[in-house]
Scaffold this motif. Structure first.
Motif, PDB file in Angstrom:
ATOM      1  N   ASP A 149       5.443  -9.069  -4.127  1.00  0.00           N
ATOM      2  CA  ASP A 149       6.583  -7.351  -4.556  1.00  0.00           C
ATOM      3  C   ASP A 149       5.986  -6.168  -4.285  1.00  0.00           C
ATOM      4  OD1 ASP A 149       8.074  -9.148  -3.505  1.00  0.00           O
ATOM      5  OD2 ASP A 149       8.903  -9.831  -5.809  1.00  0.00           O
ATOM      6  N   TYR A 150       4.664  -5.937  -5.799  1.00  0.00           N
ATOM      7  CA  TYR A 150       5.023  -4.684  -6.064  1.00  0.00           C
ATOM      8  C   TYR A 150       3.547  -4.212  -5.285  1.00  0.00           C
ATOM      9  CZ  TYR A 150       7.277  -5.366 -10.951  1.00  0.00           C
ATOM     10  OH  TYR A 150       8.431  -5.454 -11.845  1.00  0.00           O
ATOM     11  N   LEU A 151       2.949  -5.293  -4.419  1.00  0.00           N
ATOM     12  CA  LEU A 151       1.661  -4.388  -3.723  1.00  0.00           C
ATOM     13  C   LEU A 151       1.696  -4.348  -2.615  1.00  0.00           C
ATOM     14  CD1 LEU A 151      -1.490  -7.545  -4.244  1.00  0.00           C
ATOM     15  CD2 LEU A 151      -1.031  -4.848  -5.435  1.00  0.00           C
ATOM     16  N   HIS A 152       3.161  -4.625  -2.074  1.00  0.00           N
ATOM     17  CA  HIS A 152       3.920  -4.109  -0.552  1.00  0.00           C
ATOM     18  C   HIS A 152       4.744  -2.666  -1.044  1.00  0.00           C
ATOM     19  CE1 HIS A 152       4.480  -8.738   0.197  1.00  0.00           C
ATOM     20  NE2 HIS A 152       3.543  -8.150   0.678  1.00  0.00           N
ATOM     21  N   LEU A 153       5.016  -2.655  -1.945  1.00  0.00           N
ATOM     22  CA  LEU A 153       6.122  -1.417  -2.399  1.00  0.00           C
ATOM     23  C   LEU A 153       4.401   0.135  -2.194  1.00  0.00           C
ATOM     24  CD1 LEU A 153       8.319  -2.131  -4.892  1.00  0.00           C
ATOM     25  CD2 LEU A 153       8.711  -1.016  -2.601  1.00  0.00           C
ATOM     26  N   PHE A 154       2.922  -0.618  -3.172  1.00  0.00           N
ATOM     27  CA  PHE A 154       2.269   0.520  -3.381  1.00  0.00           C
ATOM     28  C   PHE A 154       1.716   0.957  -1.584  1.00  0.00           C
ATOM     29  CE2 PHE A 154       1.638  -1.255  -7.643  1.00  0.00           C
ATOM     30  CZ  PHE A 154       1.819  -0.162  -8.302  1.00  0.00           C
ATOM     31  N   LEU A 155       1.821   0.151  -1.321  1.00  0.00           N
ATOM     32  CA  LEU A 155       0.687   0.332   0.130  1.00  0.00           C
ATOM     33  C   LEU A 155       2.059   1.236   1.209  1.00  0.00           C
ATOM     34  CD1 LEU A 155      -1.243  -0.362   2.694  1.00  0.00           C
ATOM     35  CD2 LEU A 155       0.104  -2.308   2.627  1.00  0.00           C
ATOM     36  N   LEU A 156       3.292   1.110   1.041  1.00  0.00           N
ATOM     37  CA  LEU A 156       3.901   1.365   1.593  1.00  0.00           C
ATOM     38  C   LEU A 156       4.630   2.976   1.314  1.00  0.00           C
ATOM     39  CD1 LEU A 156       7.072  -0.752   2.252  1.00  0.00           C
ATOM     40  CD2 LEU A 156       5.659   0.588   4.413  1.00  0.00           C
ATOM     41  N   ILE A 157       4.109   2.729  -0.514  1.00  0.00           N
ATOM     42  CA  ILE A 157       3.808   4.612  -0.981  1.00  0.00           C
ATOM     43  C   ILE A 157       2.688   5.545  -0.470  1.00  0.00           C
ATOM     44  CG2 ILE A 157       4.252   5.627  -3.081  1.00  0.00           C
ATOM     45  CD1 ILE A 157       5.524   3.477  -4.435  1.00  0.00           C
ATOM     46  N   ALA A 158       1.670   4.567  -0.317  1.00  0.00           N
ATOM     47  CA  ALA A 158       0.532   5.594  -0.321  1.00  0.00           C
ATOM     48  C   ALA A 158       0.800   5.427   1.013  1.00  0.00           C
ATOM     49  CB  ALA A 158      -0.552   4.150  -0.147  1.00  0.00           C
ATOM     50  N   ILE A 159       0.958   4.984   2.175  1.00  0.00           N
ATOM     51  CA  ILE A 159       0.909   5.134   3.507  1.00  0.00           C
ATOM     52  C   ILE A 159       1.847   6.969   4.029  1.00  0.00           C
ATOM     53  CG2 ILE A 159       2.268   5.268   6.087  1.00  0.00           C
ATOM     54  CD1 ILE A 159       1.127   1.882   5.189  1.00  0.00           C
TER      55      ILE A 159
END
Length: 266
Positions: A149-159
């Motif tokens: 859940d955190y990794l998906h959010l971090f990936l979206l935030i990075a994009i």
């Protein structure tokens, strides 16, 4: 590395994304619906089902009703995501001149495209940060969250952060023309003209990682919500397929919910 990211990985990404999504949809479609679980309000027609779909998909009505703090972050974030994706498609295809068709000058259209892209990009980033804050700060959210859940959010935030940075600082950005040329050659299976922009390649790489992860993650709720709504809100005129000890064909022929006689039971 740029050659791999821009000319080889996109084809791998699209293949993994399409096959992964089709596999997940097949798994869902092949699963038995053991019970009729239509929820209140019970729709009596397909028009009512469509209205329920519209309320849930466009307005997130259930989230608004049962978890307003979540809705405050999730609804604007999803609206912004819709406009960001649409803006990418329209802006690249029309080179930022899509608003010419509603009477604007080319210069004003390009300015409006940049302005709206920046606005919705910032709203999207704010929504993602809010959702990350909820997961980290609220105890009950922390208990039900896992690493992915955190990794998906971090990936979206990075994009989104890389995209916003390129918009807010034009010196690091990229024009529509080279992006359109690159995507056109990619779609024609003659990949060429790799844009010479490290941030663009970073943005592209992160998006491809997201697309490859997408079918195997909770992000599949984009498709899952349609199936869930259909199971919960469709008009039931027959027993659910897979209901134990029920002859569905006989029930369908009768136009009733469950077979009334023993002869209809397998």
């Amino acid at each position: 590395m740029a050659y791999f990211i821009a000319q080889i990985l996109p084809y791998i990404t699209v293949t993994v994304f399409i096959l992964g999504v089709l596999y997940r949809l097949w798994r869902w479609a092949a699963s038995r619906i053991v019970h009729n679980i239509t929820l209140s309000p019970f729709p009596q027609s397909n028009a009512e089902v469509a209205a329920i779909y519209a309320r849930e998909i466009i307005l997130f009505r259930n989230i608004f009703k049962f978890d307003l703090p979540l809705w405050i972050g999730a609804w604007p974030m999803h609206v912004a995501l819709f406009f960001v994706l649409g803006g990418h498609a329209m802006g690249i295809y029309f080179l930022g001149r899509q608003f010419v068709y509603i009477g604007m000058s080319e210069a004003l259209s390009e300015h409006m495209s940049e302005l709206l892209g920046t606005f919705f990009g910032l709203i999207l980033l704010a929504g993602l940060l809010y959702l990350l804050y909820r997961r980290a700060a609220i105890d009950k959210m922390r208990r039900i969250s896992n690493t992915s859940d955190y990794l998906h959010l971090f990936l979206l935030i990075a994009i989104v952060s890389v995209g916003n940075f390129m918009r807010l600082f034009p010196a690091y950005g990229i024009e529509y023309e080279p992006v359109k040329e690159y995507l056109t050659t990619l779609l024609m299976f003659r990949p060429a003209a790799i844009p010479d922009n490290p941030l663009f390649l970073t943005h592209l790489l992160l998006v491809q990682v997201l697309l490859m992860v997408f079918p195997f993650s909770k992000l599949m709720h984009l498709f899952g919500m349609f199936g869930m709504r259909w199971i919960e809100n469709r008009v039931y005129k027959e027993p659910a397929p897979g209901l134990p000890n029920v002859d569905v064909a006989a029930a369908r022929a009768r136009g009733t919910g469950l077979p009334a006689g023993a002869s209809d039971v397998a």
